[in-house]
Enzyme design. Structure first.
Site, short mmCIF file in Angstrom:
data_model
loop_
_atom_site.label_atom_id
_atom_site.label_comp_id
_atom_site.label_asym_id
_atom_site.label_seq_id
_atom_site.Cartn_x
_atom_site.Cartn_y
_atom_site.Cartn_z
N LYS A 247 49.35 -19.89 4.57
CA LYS A 247 50.62 -19.26 4.97
C LYS A 247 51.76 -20.27 4.85
CE LYS A 247 52.59 -16.52 8.80
NZ LYS A 247 52.40 -16.08 10.20
N SER B 276 52.89 -11.15 10.84
CA SER B 276 53.67 -11.82 9.82
C SER B 276 52.84 -12.48 8.72
CB SER B 276 54.55 -12.88 10.48
OG SER B 276 53.76 -13.89 11.06
N SER C 133 50.12 -11.98 14.71
CA SER C 133 50.41 -12.17 13.28
C SER C 133 49.22 -12.51 12.40
CB SER C 133 51.48 -13.25 13.11
OG SER C 133 52.75 -12.71 13.38
#
Ligand SMILES: [Mg+2]
Ligand SMILES: [Zn+2]
Lengths: 484, 482, 96
Positions: B75, B150, B174
């Site tokens: 990420k 996210s 997330s």
């Protein structure tokens, strides 16, 4: 006019701690690196970094809190203080807010010999910011340059209660506080380099009133003299304004040392809103009694106590004791010399006059590099006592010792400064001097006692100061005619 | 696509080589990612170099670790030395960290191969990956739908077979919510289990890094590699890390599973409810004992979260000011203008909204009523869980009240926030949570089951999830990508 | 809990965000809606409840006072939007 008002001053000191590494990262705290050469992602507030507390910084603060008779909170915590400024990489400062390390202490200061206790409101830890360099002056600069080398250096903020009543008392407080920090070895006390910084809050109130007046914050005072002058100026300014029926505005004013006045920063910034909240990246500190007790055992004898001991143990006048204990290193030097030469007042005289004259005044550490170690001073004084040299010669020898780092014996021997105490050798000189100074001899006969001193001086001059003055005196008295 | 454990076995048997595998992943990314758009940055060359390094070790007869040569997606909120790290924000568009996050140091030491950095909601604020400043990521099960967020890019990469595993971060769900939306396994470890050093902070007291994988074993292997004390993170604990893979396969006979009654809410997708109920029945069938528990503060957790997280975010994001790194707006004639424009142009709408909300919640006169109150509610949320865990070993509930929705479907911020209603309490209490597939809707969208554990008891979560996974067919399904 | 009418101008100034007028309008209505939702916290009695700032309680995490290598200035300045020699350069500072 000024007698109508009482001055109320509170002092806020930021002291840089003498740790090796920064408060929250391993970058060195040493002064003088080239710009941005002493930083890392942590002290530059890069995305993703986290702070880790420097244990020694906390211990330095605890020791200081103990020396200032503070209550050390069993738990303390860091908080974030927010405001935007380019010298602050995260745009928040890690500081302490509701749960500081220590509160409620005091410091004794003496002004005109009368000791007073100034209360300490709180002592807390925080990190320093970087340095801004303006192209030109702040007003005319088109841009500013940022160096983060100082960013993250550990600071201790010590806030006094509004107990200070005059500019003089303010400087006395600062001197006493600085001496304590130096004794503890937690701060180098250098005001010009900014490792000991002071801001002041000052207000006036009608004498006898219990309420405080509107206070003004004074910044930019980087010497004791500046503090004194700035506060004296500000007290006068406020008194004049009050007398003229004006209102005092709560504001921050800068001391313009060159111009000798304080100037409003004209900050239009709406009241600061620091939005403090507990620093989530750090866990609380639990200050256990055991830890505090252990640190207490590491406290040195502090200036006030040492001063009192110098009076009682060495029989020194309070004035000597105070001067000698201003700096821990100086007091250490003195005591080392007295151990070798146990006549405390004589050592004090030599240290306070001869030695302090030679040492650079603004450098606390100079004494530790002094070219005359205490032992050598003691030997010099012993040479006077055993009649090897005169007191006058000793002063010259002292100077030479300071320049060369040699000991007294070496200099005395090489330069043939040994005192002439041989009455036979001196008698000839005395005879010669009497013959050459007939008018003085006449005066003596007429009862002018001062003539003797003059004649002794002439003998000393002829012998280049090496004659033993007591013997010269005696010989002169023997050879001079009786006064009529 | 092979699982992480399978890859290791194939390397050791010589069936394939790390270079072949990494090349085939890069090839697959080239073909499929233009549709999925999971990646923001690809690190082809360093990936091939790392694969080669593993191959050399292998040829030299050195023992291979379980992540050696395993291709991973990271990420873009995790700092990678020399590789741009954007947080999907314009304000960090060109930021290249001069250091590696601790998790990257560990993965690199383990021989793992980073393929690239994945898309996300800007600064991890969002539940759909639509808040990326660059482009939205698509759900591999239905390209018209969001992958969740996210960590949508990481979840989508694993689901689409564009990485064997991935790292994400979880502040309010997330990792777990996108894992549920994309039909992968996602673990949010206990707060303090994995170092946050190098994780760009959103809400410091809630953030945790965790793994995504196609199966529970893969997640366990990744967690093993990144978990453990880090002296650079003061909030990381030095509690010993158990052997997670070893906990798998022990069965769940007698495991006490709590079913929180508050985790059934109005407006919940009935298919989600059904799948989760069936999963709980399946756990019973495997020997678990279920029990109803109550977490009465649940109803307030979301509100507390939307004060705490924005407050911390407003502080953490103060550093993006155009001075040291990142975007600087042009034409500011003085510092104040430069600050205001840089931040207005550099941040997207959701980030600005949260900065505003958080600044307000901390501002003079409001602190106690908002931030202070929320921190007290947080205490109550923790207490709820503590009491429940006196009676049960894990809690089971839906990961999200709904399945993946269409892009652009949730315009109203508050509606979007409600996606995380089941995951947020776990972050507030600092507990470990895991999401794994527990079925599909009629239209073929994955549904996630959330398991919540006691602090530092990831082992129990993983072993329960493994038992369930082995007994059900869901993990074997893969999205049909052209 | 205070009235959820947020002073957008003031908060935007504190946060150093130059919002456009339409942005302010949208922000005002969205934040009001969120704050109205958050208002439900008022129903919950938290008297005598201690605040939690760390979910996993820990104390006394410290490091020893040891110097570790810095990064070279060049690396630390590599991301600077504007630099001059070894400094970060910022536009002139006008006190607000
Ligand atoms: Mg301060
Ligand atoms: Zn540093």
């Amino acid at each position: 006019m000024s007698t109508d008002y009482e001055t109320v001053i509170g002092l806020e000191v930021h002291a840089q701690l003498l740790t090796r590494s920064k408060m929250f990262c391993g970058c060195p705290t040493a002064f003088g690196g080239s710009p941005n050469s002493q930083t890392c992602p942590v002290c530059q507030g890069m995305p993703g970094v986290l702070p880790v507390i420097n244990r020694r910084a906390i211990e330095f603060a605890i020791r200081t809190a103990l020396a200032l008779h503070c209550t050390i909170n069993a738990g303390c915590r860091f908080a974030r203080k927010h405001y935007y400024y380019p010298d602050m990489p995260k745009n928040y400062q890690i500081s302490q807010y509701e749960e500081p390390l220590a509160v409620e202490g005091w410091l004794e200061v003496a002004v005109d010999g009368a000791p007073r206790r100034i209360g300490i409101e709180r002592l807390h830890m925080e990190e320093d910011v970087g340095k801004l360099i303006h192209e030109g002056t702040l007003e005319t600069a088109r841009a500013s340059l940022v160096d983060f080398n100082r960013s993250g250096v550990p600071l201790m903020e010590i806030v006094s209660k509004p107990d200070v009543r005059s500019a003089e008392e303010a400087t006395a407080y600062l001197r006493a506080l600085r001496a304590i920090l130096l004794y503890l070895g937690v701060c180098d006390g250098n005001m010009e380099e900014g490792s000991f910084r002071c801001d002041a809050n000052i207000s006036l109130r009608p004498r006898g009133s219990k309420e405080y007046g509107v206070k003004v914050e004074i910044k930019n005072m980087n010497s004791f003299k500046n503090v004194q002058h700035a506060l004296e100026f500000e007290a006068r300014r406020q008194a004049k304004a009050l007398a003229a029926g004006e209102r005092i505005v709560q504001e921050t004013r800068l001391w313009e040392a060159d111009k000798g006045y304080t100037l409003s920063m004209r900050s239009k910034e709406y009241a600061h809103d620091y939005r403090y909240f507990p620093e989530p990246d750090l866990v609380p500190l639990k200050v256990e009694q055991r830890w505090v007790d252990q640190l207490r055992t590491t406290l040195p004898e502090l200036p006030v106590v040492r001063q009192q001991r110098f009076v009682s143990q060495y029989g020194l006048p309070a004035y000597d004791a105070e001067l000698l204990t201003q700096s821990r290193a100086l007091a250490d030097y003195y005591e080392a010399a007295v151990r070798e030469y146990p006549k405390p007042k004589i050592v004090s005289n030599w240290v306070l006059s001869e030695l302090l004259r030679e040492l650079p005044g603004d450098d606390e550490a100079a004494i530790t590099r002094c070219p005359i170690p205490p032992k050598n001073l003691a030997r010099l004084l012993a040479l006077i006592d055993d009649g090897t040299i005169s007191g006058k010669i000793a002063k010259d020898v002292f100077e030479k010792m300071y320049r060369s780092g040699e000991d007294a014996e070496t200099i005395v021997r090489r330069e043939g400064l040994v005192q002439v105490a041989d009455a036979g050798a001196l008698a000839a000189v005395v005879e010669q001097v009497l013959a050459a100074n007939a008018p003085a001899v006449e005066d003596w006969k007429k009862g002018k006692k001062q003539s003797l001193g003059f004649l002794v001086g002439q003998v000393m001059k002829t012998t280049q100061g090496k004659a033993n003055p007591a013997i010269v005196n005696q010989l002169l008295l023997e050879q001079l005619p009786k006064p009529s | 696509m092979p699982t992480i454990a399978e890859l290791g076995a194939r390397y050791r048997s010589g069936e394939t080589t790390p270079t072949q595998v990494v090349e085939s992943y890069l090839q697959r990314i080239e073909t499929l990612d233009p549709q999925v758009r999971a990646y923001l940055t690809l690190t082809r060359e360093s990936a091939l170099a790392r694969a080669e390094a593993t191959e050399k070790r292998l040829k030299a007869g050195k023992p291979l670790g379980p992540l050696d040569g395993v291709p991973l997606a990271i990420k873009d909120v995790i700092c990678t030395k020399g590789v741009r790290t954007t947080c999907s924000s314009k304000i960090l568009e060109n930021f290249v960290p001069p250091y590696d996050a601790t998790v990257m140091v560990r993965l690199n030491a383990a021989g793992a191969v980073m393929l690239g950095k994945t898309n996300m909601d800007e600064f991890a604020m969002g539940s759909s990956t639509e808040n990326s400043a660059f482009f939205p990521t698509r759900n591999p099960w239905d390209l018209a739908r969001v992958p969740g967020g996210s960590s949508g890019g990481s979840a989508a990469a694993v689901a689409a077979g564009l990485a064997a595993g991935a790292l994400g971060s979880d502040t309010g769900g997330s990792i777990r919510q996108p894992a549920a939306f994309c039909g992968t396994v996602g673990v949010k470890p206990t707060y303090g289990r994995v170092s946050r050093y190098g994780l760009v902070a959103f809400a410091s007291s809630l953030d945790q890094i965790g793994p995504f994988a196609a199966d529970v074993r893969g997640a366990a292997l990744l967690l093993q590699a990144i978990a453990g004390h880090d002296p650079l993170d003061s909030t990381s604990t030095d509690i010993p890390v158990p052997d997670y893979p070893a906990a798998l396969g022990q069965g769940i006979q007698g495991l006490r599973v709590g079913i929180p009654s508050e985790y059934v809410i109005e407006g919940m997708d009935p298919e989600v409810g059904k799948a989760v109920s069936a999963a709980i029945e399946a756990l019973k069938g495997l020997g678990a004992k279920t029990e109803k528990v109550s977490l009465p503060t649940t109803n307030y957790a979301l509100a507390a979260y939307y004060l705490i997280a924005p407050a911390e975010a407003s502080s953490n994001l103060a550093r993006y000011d155009g001075v040291k790194y990142g975007y600087r707006a042009a034409g500011g004639k003085d510092l104040i203008q430069m600050y205001g424009r840089t931040r207005a142009e550099g941040f997207g709408p959701e980030v600005k909204r949260r900065i505003m909300l958080g600044t307000y919640a901390l501002s003079a006169g409001y602190y106690e009523a908002y931030y202070g109150k929320a921190q007290r509610v947080r205490t109550l949320v923790r207490r709820d869980f503590q009491q429940a865990f006196e009676r049960v070993d894990v809690l089971a509930c839906p990961t999200a009240p709904n399945v993946a929705f269409k892009l652009g479907e949730k315009e109203d911020p508050l509606q979007m926030y409600l996606c995380d209603v089941f995951t947020i309490p776990v972050n507030l209490a600092g507990l470990p949570g895991l999401s794994l597939p527990c079925g599909f809707t009629q239209s073929g969208l994955p549904i996630g089951l959330q398991l919540i554990g006691k602090p530092f008891d990831e082992s129990t979560l993983l072993s329960a999830a493994y038992a369930y996974e082995q007994a059900t067919p869901w993990h074997a399904r893969a999205p049909a990508l052209p | 809990m205070p009235d959820p009418k947020i002073d957008i101008e003031h908060v935007a100034r504190l946060a150093r965000l130059d919002l456009s007028e339409p942005e302010k309008e949208r922000m005002r209505s969205q934040l009001d809606a969120i704050l109205t939702y958050i208002d439900k916290l008022r129903q919950l009695n938290t008297e005598g409840v201690e605040p939690t700032s760390h979910a996993i309680p820990m104390v006394n995490v410290m490091r020893e006072d040891e110097v570790r290598p810095c990064l070279p200035a060049g690396e630390m300045l590599a991301n600077a939007p504007e630099r001059e020699r070894e400094f970060f350069r910022v536009p002139k500072i006008i006190e607000e």
